[in-house]
Design an enzyme around this catalytic site. Sequence first.
Site, PDB file in Angstrom:
ATOM      1  N   HIS A  47      -2.357 -13.102   1.439  1.00  0.00           N
ATOM      2  CA  HIS A  47      -3.818 -13.124   1.300  1.00  0.00           C
ATOM      3  C   HIS A  47      -4.206 -14.042   0.153  1.00  0.00           C
ATOM      4  O   HIS A  47      -3.353 -14.515  -0.591  1.00  0.00           O
ATOM      5  CB  HIS A  47      -4.315 -11.703   1.018  1.00  0.00           C
ATOM      6  CG  HIS A  47      -4.247 -10.822   2.224  1.00  0.00           C
ATOM      7  ND1 HIS A  47      -3.811  -9.521   2.166  1.00  0.00           N
ATOM      8  CD2 HIS A  47      -4.567 -11.038   3.515  1.00  0.00           C
ATOM      9  CE1 HIS A  47      -3.859  -8.980   3.371  1.00  0.00           C
ATOM     10  NE2 HIS A  47      -4.303  -9.870   4.196  1.00  0.00           N
ATOM     11  N   LEU A  98      -7.134  -5.750  -0.622  1.00  0.00           N
ATOM     12  CA  LEU A  98      -6.334  -5.079  -1.650  1.00  0.00           C
ATOM     13  C   LEU A  98      -5.440  -6.092  -2.352  1.00  0.00           C
ATOM     14  O   LEU A  98      -5.088  -7.123  -1.775  1.00  0.00           O
ATOM     15  CB  LEU A  98      -5.477  -3.992  -1.010  1.00  0.00           C
ATOM     16  CG  LEU A  98      -6.219  -2.874  -0.294  1.00  0.00           C
ATOM     17  CD1 LEU A  98      -5.243  -1.997   0.480  1.00  0.00           C
ATOM     18  CD2 LEU A  98      -7.021  -2.047  -1.289  1.00  0.00           C
ATOM     19  N   ASP A 122     -13.321 -21.363   5.848  1.00  0.00           N
ATOM     20  CA  ASP A 122     -13.800 -20.448   4.794  1.00  0.00           C
ATOM     21  C   ASP A 122     -13.680 -18.999   5.234  1.00  0.00           C
ATOM     22  O   ASP A 122     -13.698 -18.087   4.428  1.00  0.00           O
ATOM     23  CB  ASP A 122     -15.292 -20.743   4.488  1.00  0.00           C
ATOM     24  CG  ASP A 122     -15.463 -21.708   3.317  1.00  0.00           C
ATOM     25  OD1 ASP A 122     -16.572 -22.250   3.150  1.00  0.00           O
ATOM     26  OD2 ASP A 122     -14.477 -21.927   2.591  1.00  0.00           O
ATOM     27  N   VAL A 177       0.832  -1.203   0.000  1.00  0.00           N
ATOM     28  CA  VAL A 177       0.000   0.000   0.000  1.00  0.00           C
ATOM     29  C   VAL A 177       0.866   1.252   0.000  1.00  0.00           C
ATOM     30  O   VAL A 177       0.677   2.154  -0.830  1.00  0.00           O
ATOM     31  CB  VAL A 177      -0.955  -0.008   1.204  1.00  0.00           C
ATOM     32  CG1 VAL A 177      -1.694   1.309   1.331  1.00  0.00           C
ATOM     33  CG2 VAL A 177      -1.927  -1.175   1.101  1.00  0.00           C
ATOM     34  N   LYS A 183      -7.103  -1.962  14.944  1.00  0.00           N
ATOM     35  CA  LYS A 183      -7.546  -0.968  13.959  1.00  0.00           C
ATOM     36  C   LYS A 183      -8.746  -0.175  14.480  1.00  0.00           C
ATOM     37  O   LYS A 183      -8.849   1.027  14.252  1.00  0.00           O
ATOM     38  CB  LYS A 183      -7.895  -1.664  12.637  1.00  0.00           C
ATOM     39  CG  LYS A 183      -6.705  -2.261  11.898  1.00  0.00           C
ATOM     40  CD  LYS A 183      -5.724  -1.196  11.452  1.00  0.00           C
ATOM     41  CE  LYS A 183      -4.565  -1.777  10.665  1.00  0.00           C
ATOM     42  NZ  LYS A 183      -3.602  -0.744  10.214  1.00  0.00           N
TER      43      LYS A 183
HETATM   44  N1  LIG Z   1      -3.040  -5.883   2.114  1.00  0.00           N
HETATM   45  C1  LIG Z   1      -4.341  -5.727   2.167  1.00  0.00           C
HETATM   46  O1  LIG Z   1      -5.147  -6.466   1.569  1.00  0.00           O
HETATM   47  C2  LIG Z   1      -4.918  -4.601   2.979  1.00  0.00           C
HETATM   48  C3  LIG Z   1      -6.293  -4.483   2.958  1.00  0.00           C
HETATM   49  C4  LIG Z   1      -6.839  -3.449   3.660  1.00  0.00           C
HETATM   50  C5  LIG Z   1      -6.049  -2.580   4.373  1.00  0.00           C
HETATM   51  N2  LIG Z   1      -4.726  -2.719   4.386  1.00  0.00           N
HETATM   52  C6  LIG Z   1      -3.974  -1.764   5.207  1.00  0.00           C
HETATM   53  O2  LIG Z   1      -2.914  -1.185   4.503  1.00  0.00           O
HETATM   54  C7  LIG Z   1      -1.807  -0.985   5.396  1.00  0.00           C
HETATM   55  C8  LIG Z   1      -0.538  -1.545   4.761  1.00  0.00           C
HETATM   56  O3  LIG Z   1      -0.761  -2.869   4.368  1.00  0.00           O
HETATM   57  P1  LIG Z   1       0.213  -3.576   3.268  1.00  0.00           P
HETATM   58  O4  LIG Z   1      -0.573  -4.636   2.636  1.00  0.00           O
HETATM   59  O5  LIG Z   1       0.911  -2.545   2.449  1.00  0.00           O
HETATM   60  O6  LIG Z   1       1.307  -4.260   4.247  1.00  0.00           O
HETATM   61  P2  LIG Z   1       2.830  -4.667   3.949  1.00  0.00           P
HETATM   62  O7  LIG Z   1       3.046  -4.825   2.502  1.00  0.00           O
HETATM   63  O8  LIG Z   1       3.111  -5.795   4.863  1.00  0.00           O
HETATM   64  O9  LIG Z   1       3.658  -3.374   4.430  1.00  0.00           O
HETATM   65  C9  LIG Z   1       3.713  -3.054   5.788  1.00  0.00           C
HETATM   66  C10 LIG Z   1       4.690  -1.908   5.950  1.00  0.00           C
HETATM   67  O10 LIG Z   1       4.691  -1.574   7.332  1.00  0.00           O
HETATM   68  C11 LIG Z   1       6.030  -1.348   7.747  1.00  0.00           C
HETATM   69  N3  LIG Z   1       6.177  -1.743   9.154  1.00  0.00           N
HETATM   70  C12 LIG Z   1       5.712  -2.870   9.736  1.00  0.00           C
HETATM   71  N4  LIG Z   1       6.072  -2.898  11.039  1.00  0.00           N
HETATM   72  C13 LIG Z   1       6.797  -1.752  11.260  1.00  0.00           C
HETATM   73  C14 LIG Z   1       7.467  -1.212  12.395  1.00  0.00           C
HETATM   74  N5  LIG Z   1       7.462  -1.835  13.578  1.00  0.00           N
HETATM   75  N6  LIG Z   1       8.121  -0.034  12.244  1.00  0.00           N
HETATM   76  C15 LIG Z   1       8.138   0.611  11.040  1.00  0.00           C
HETATM   77  N7  LIG Z   1       7.514   0.162   9.926  1.00  0.00           N
HETATM   78  C16 LIG Z   1       6.860  -1.015  10.044  1.00  0.00           C
HETATM   79  C17 LIG Z   1       6.916  -2.240   6.870  1.00  0.00           C
HETATM   80  O11 LIG Z   1       8.166  -1.583   6.771  1.00  0.00           O
HETATM   81  P3  LIG Z   1       9.487  -2.260   6.117  1.00  0.00           P
HETATM   82  O12 LIG Z   1       9.112  -2.626   4.725  1.00  0.00           O
HETATM   83  O13 LIG Z   1      10.501  -1.162   6.156  1.00  0.00           O
HETATM   84  O14 LIG Z   1       9.832  -3.421   7.001  1.00  0.00           O
HETATM   85  C18 LIG Z   1       6.125  -2.253   5.543  1.00  0.00           C
HETATM   86  O15 LIG Z   1       6.598  -1.256   4.681  1.00  0.00           O
HETATM   87  C19 LIG Z   1      -2.165  -1.634   6.711  1.00  0.00           C
HETATM   88  O16 LIG Z   1      -2.575  -0.644   7.643  1.00  0.00           O
HETATM   89  C20 LIG Z   1      -3.331  -2.464   6.391  1.00  0.00           C
HETATM   90  O17 LIG Z   1      -4.226  -2.433   7.441  1.00  0.00           O
HETATM   91  C21 LIG Z   1      -4.120  -3.699   3.708  1.00  0.00           C
END
Ligand SMILES: NC(=O)c1ccc[n+]([C@@H]2O[C@H](COP(=O)([O-])OP(=O)(O)OC[C@H]3O[C@@H](n4cnc5c(N)ncnc54)[C@H](OP(=O)(O)O)[C@@H]3O)[C@@H](O)[C@H]2O)c1
Length: 315
Positions: free
Chosen positions: A179, A166, A269, A15, A140
Amino acid sequence: MKNKKIYIAGHRGMVGSAIKHKLEQEGYKNLVFRTSAELNLTNQQSTDEFFASETPDIVIIAAARVGGILANDKYPYPFLYDNLQIQNNLINASHKQNAEKVIFLGSSCIYPKLADQPLKEEYLLTGPLEPTNQWYAVAKIAGIKLIEALRRQHNRNYVSLMPTNLYGPRDNFDLETSHVLPAMIRKFDDARENGHTPVPLWGSGKPMREFLYVEDLADAVLFAMENNLEQSLYNIGTGKDITIKELAETVQKITGHEGEITWDSSKPDGTPRKLMDVSRMKNEGWSYSTDLEEGIRNTYRWFLEHRESIKEVKM
Ligand SMILES: NC(=O)c1ccc[n+]([C@@H]2O[C@H](COP(=O)([O-])OP(=O)(O)OC[C@H]3O[C@@H](n4cnc5c(N)ncnc54)[C@H](OP(=O)(O)O)[C@@H]3O)[C@@H](O)[C@H]2O)c1
């Protein structure tokens, strides 16, 4: 507006990187980021020091501990604790440093497991959550309430956006922690490569799910950044869902797999249906633009370009 200092927390994630890409495309030049190795956002002191030195005008919270059903079920404590710490530290530091806007990202799992469909923002806290990802969901929900409290008590122009599932470039394709959609792309691609072997999938295929292309979410974040939204909480989705079986057949077609699909109904599921009501954001003037098939094609193209590096990553 284009010279505002914008901090994207989690800029390397699926994201965060889509948002970074979008803002750069739109001519935003004053962007700030830190990797988790450079700034661990669960550490309040380090977060406060960063905010005191950078004083960002706008903060986009895309940093979180994220994962699929298996990861949530296996690691409940960090999914609750880390996400509480990350968002509390970011929201509180933004308020203390007078950031003019915060955009907090959550997800559709905040809504009760058996709420009426489609899910309206006012259904929040009206019933029990889906147990498998309650840890992440409770964190959240606390973040949503922090944003709401700052709007009410301090008239802060902060907002919470709740995206549906997403998918897109830079997603997590690890079969253990990803996912459903990225896992399917990987499984069908592996099976095609191995001579169109059968693809075993979890569950009955009956649950219905909604998917939003991550670049559309980045566009919604841009919209929320450039407009003052009336409310504190907005669903971000397409308002359309399909069965997991239809999703599998679409991914099978796009990856060119010609073998069998088998369903393992001994596996969970999850929630029977999870469709968002997106009318509130529509009334503000924003709606999605990428249809599912086009989004999956773009994602598969990205996957093929990065397949070797993806296959090397062991979580
Ligand atoms: N994926 C989905 O389907 C989905 C759906 C709805 C909402 N979201 C929301 O979108 C947001 C991001 O999701 P994503 O899918 O992009 O996740 P992601 O790809 O796992 O990315 C998570 C990011 O958070 C950073 N992070 C995690 N722990 C950290 C810490 N302790 N200190 C600093 N940075 C930290 C990581 O940094 P590094 O890369 O530097 O380690 C990474 O860049 C979340 O809030 C999630 O709730 C996601």
